[in-house]
Design a protein around this motif. Sequence first.
Motif, PDB file in Angstrom:
ATOM      1  N   LYS A   4      43.741  20.513  35.779  1.00 60.14           N
ATOM      2  CA  LYS A   4      43.711  22.296  36.996  1.00 60.14           C
ATOM      3  C   LYS A   4      44.769  22.174  36.716  1.00 60.14           C
ATOM      4  N   LEU A   5      45.189  23.310  37.502  1.00 52.54           N
ATOM      5  CA  LEU A   5      47.043  23.651  37.229  1.00 52.54           C
ATOM      6  C   LEU A   5      47.094  23.482  38.801  1.00 52.54           C
ATOM      7  N   ALA A   6      45.783  23.284  39.046  1.00 54.18           N
ATOM      8  CA  ALA A   6      46.805  22.363  41.264  1.00 54.18           C
ATOM      9  C   ALA A   6      47.316  21.697  41.354  1.00 54.18           C
ATOM     10  N   GLU A   7      47.411  20.696  39.654  1.00 53.72           N
ATOM     11  CA  GLU A   7      47.849  19.787  39.024  1.00 53.72           C
ATOM     12  C   GLU A   7      49.918  19.529  38.847  1.00 53.72           C
ATOM     13  N   ILE A   8      49.291  21.112  39.006  1.00 50.69           N
ATOM     14  CA  ILE A   8      51.249  21.074  38.102  1.00 50.69           C
ATOM     15  C   ILE A   8      52.273  22.308  38.937  1.00 50.69           C
ATOM     16  N   ALA A   9      50.888  22.802  39.820  1.00 49.50           N
ATOM     17  CA  ALA A   9      51.345  24.795  40.301  1.00 49.50           C
ATOM     18  C   ALA A   9      50.454  24.236  41.415  1.00 49.50           C
ATOM     19  N   HIS A  10      51.127  26.091  42.127  1.00 50.70           N
ATOM     20  CA  HIS A  10      50.886  26.135  43.527  1.00 50.70           C
ATOM     21  C   HIS A  10      50.897  27.587  43.450  1.00 50.70           C
ATOM     22  N   ALA A  11      49.823  28.792  44.337  1.00 52.90           N
ATOM     23  CA  ALA A  11      48.889  29.365  43.898  1.00 52.90           C
ATOM     24  C   ALA A  11      49.737  30.374  45.837  1.00 52.90           C
ATOM     25  N   ARG A  12      49.871  31.669  45.680  1.00 51.53           N
ATOM     26  CA  ARG A  12      49.987  32.513  46.804  1.00 51.53           C
ATOM     27  C   ARG A  12      49.237  33.703  46.064  1.00 51.53           C
ATOM     28  N   SER A  13      47.980  34.328  46.767  1.00 49.00           N
ATOM     29  CA  SER A  13      47.867  36.066  46.095  1.00 49.00           C
ATOM     30  C   SER A  13      47.898  36.562  47.950  1.00 49.00           C
TER      31      SER A  13
ATOM     32  N   ASP B 177      46.920  41.589  48.727  1.00 51.55           N
ATOM     33  CA  ASP B 177      46.086  42.588  48.327  1.00 51.55           C
ATOM     34  C   ASP B 177      47.931  43.259  48.145  1.00 51.55           C
ATOM     35  N   LYS B 178      47.289  44.642  46.258  1.00 53.20           N
ATOM     36  CA  LYS B 178      48.238  45.234  46.057  1.00 53.20           C
ATOM     37  C   LYS B 178      47.159  46.613  45.819  1.00 53.20           C
ATOM     38  N   GLY B 179      46.922  47.576  47.221  1.00 50.85           N
ATOM     39  CA  GLY B 179      45.551  48.429  47.196  1.00 50.85           C
ATOM     40  C   GLY B 179      44.534  47.761  46.756  1.00 50.85           C
ATOM     41  N   ASP B 180      43.678  48.373  45.330  1.00 46.47           N
ATOM     42  CA  ASP B 180      42.999  47.892  45.144  1.00 46.47           C
ATOM     43  C   ASP B 180      42.643  46.558  44.365  1.00 46.47           C
ATOM     44  N   GLY B 181      44.029  46.096  43.703  1.00 44.89           N
ATOM     45  CA  GLY B 181      44.219  44.903  42.972  1.00 44.89           C
ATOM     46  C   GLY B 181      44.843  43.745  43.457  1.00 44.89           C
ATOM     47  N   SER B 182      45.003  43.005  43.107  1.00 44.01           N
ATOM     48  CA  SER B 182      45.423  41.268  43.960  1.00 44.01           C
ATOM     49  C   SER B 182      45.808  41.536  42.976  1.00 44.01           C
ATOM     50  N   ASN B 183      47.528  40.287  43.921  1.00 52.20           N
ATOM     51  CA  ASN B 183      48.624  40.153  43.445  1.00 52.20           C
ATOM     52  C   ASN B 183      48.372  38.703  43.313  1.00 52.20           C
TER      53      ASN B 183
ATOM     54  N   ALA C 275      38.544  41.042  50.576  1.00 52.95           N
ATOM     55  CA  ALA C 275      38.715  42.347  50.485  1.00 52.95           C
ATOM     56  C   ALA C 275      40.448  42.511  50.608  1.00 52.95           C
ATOM     57  N   GLN C 276      40.904  40.967  50.535  1.00 48.52           N
ATOM     58  CA  GLN C 276      42.224  41.150  50.498  1.00 48.52           C
ATOM     59  C   GLN C 276      42.960  40.764  49.493  1.00 48.52           C
ATOM     60  N   GLY C 277      41.970  39.357  48.666  1.00 45.49           N
ATOM     61  CA  GLY C 277      42.783  38.853  47.615  1.00 45.49           C
ATOM     62  C   GLY C 277      42.824  36.897  47.871  1.00 45.49           C
ATOM     63  N   LYS C 278      42.815  37.116  49.046  1.00 46.31           N
ATOM     64  CA  LYS C 278      43.412  35.516  49.814  1.00 46.31           C
ATOM     65  C   LYS C 278      43.152  34.572  49.257  1.00 46.31           C
ATOM     66  N   THR C 279      41.635  34.834  48.541  1.00 45.79           N
ATOM     67  CA  THR C 279      41.562  33.544  47.896  1.00 45.79           C
ATOM     68  C   THR C 279      41.566  33.527  46.850  1.00 45.79           C
ATOM     69  N   HIS C 280      41.940  34.316  45.768  1.00 43.09           N
ATOM     70  CA  HIS C 280      42.357  34.147  44.130  1.00 43.09           C
ATOM     71  C   HIS C 280      42.898  33.289  43.880  1.00 43.09           C
ATOM     72  N   GLY C 281      44.428  33.055  44.029  1.00 40.32           N
ATOM     73  CA  GLY C 281      45.780  32.236  43.936  1.00 40.32           C
ATOM     74  C   GLY C 281      44.871  30.972  44.059  1.00 40.32           C
ATOM     75  N   MET C 282      44.019  30.363  44.850  1.00 35.17           N
ATOM     76  CA  MET C 282      42.967  29.192  45.446  1.00 35.17           C
ATOM     77  C   MET C 282      41.899  29.448  43.682  1.00 35.17           C
ATOM     78  N   ALA C 283      41.661  30.078  43.742  1.00 33.81           N
ATOM     79  CA  ALA C 283      40.882  30.286  42.689  1.00 33.81           C
ATOM     80  C   ALA C 283      41.538  30.570  40.938  1.00 33.81           C
ATOM     81  N   LEU C 284      42.515  30.513  40.821  1.00 34.57           N
ATOM     82  CA  LEU C 284      43.104  30.446  39.436  1.00 34.57           C
ATOM     83  C   LEU C 284      43.769  29.485  39.412  1.00 34.57           C
ATOM     84  N   LEU C 285      43.952  28.213  40.846  1.00 38.16           N
ATOM     85  CA  LEU C 285      44.092  27.163  40.079  1.00 38.16           C
ATOM     86  C   LEU C 285      43.213  25.836  39.652  1.00 38.16           C
TER      87      LEU C 285
END
Length: 110
Positions: free
Chosen positions: A5-14, A16-22, A88-98
């Motif tokens: 999993k990406l979590a083994e080689i990276a960390h993430a932050r996420s 909102d950017k309007g209606d998109g997630s960063n 609604a602010q995409g705070k979990t999207h980083g964890m999901a990508l990991l």
Amino acid sequence: MKRVKLAEIAHARSGDKGDGSNVGLIAYSDRGFEILRDQVTIDRVKAHFAKICHGEVQRFEIPNLKALNFLLGDSLGGGGTESIKTDAQGKTHGMALLEMEVEVPLDFNR
């Protein structure tokens, strides 16, 4: 090669950017960044978030930080002030990508 999993080689932050997630993905090492750059493509990220990302996915490389930044268009149901989504602010999207898996050499050590 082995899959991790990406979590083994990276960390993430996420967030909102309007209606998109960063989503920022930051490798722990130079070797890890090479893997991110090669395997974490726009198409793979779009597929990974297929159920929530209804717009364009953009990818930006930040080599001096060993990072990739993704913008997931139309992924927040209107954004923080309009959306009825739980996140609604995409705070979990980083964890999901990991949770995405990539292939690394057997001797890979983050």
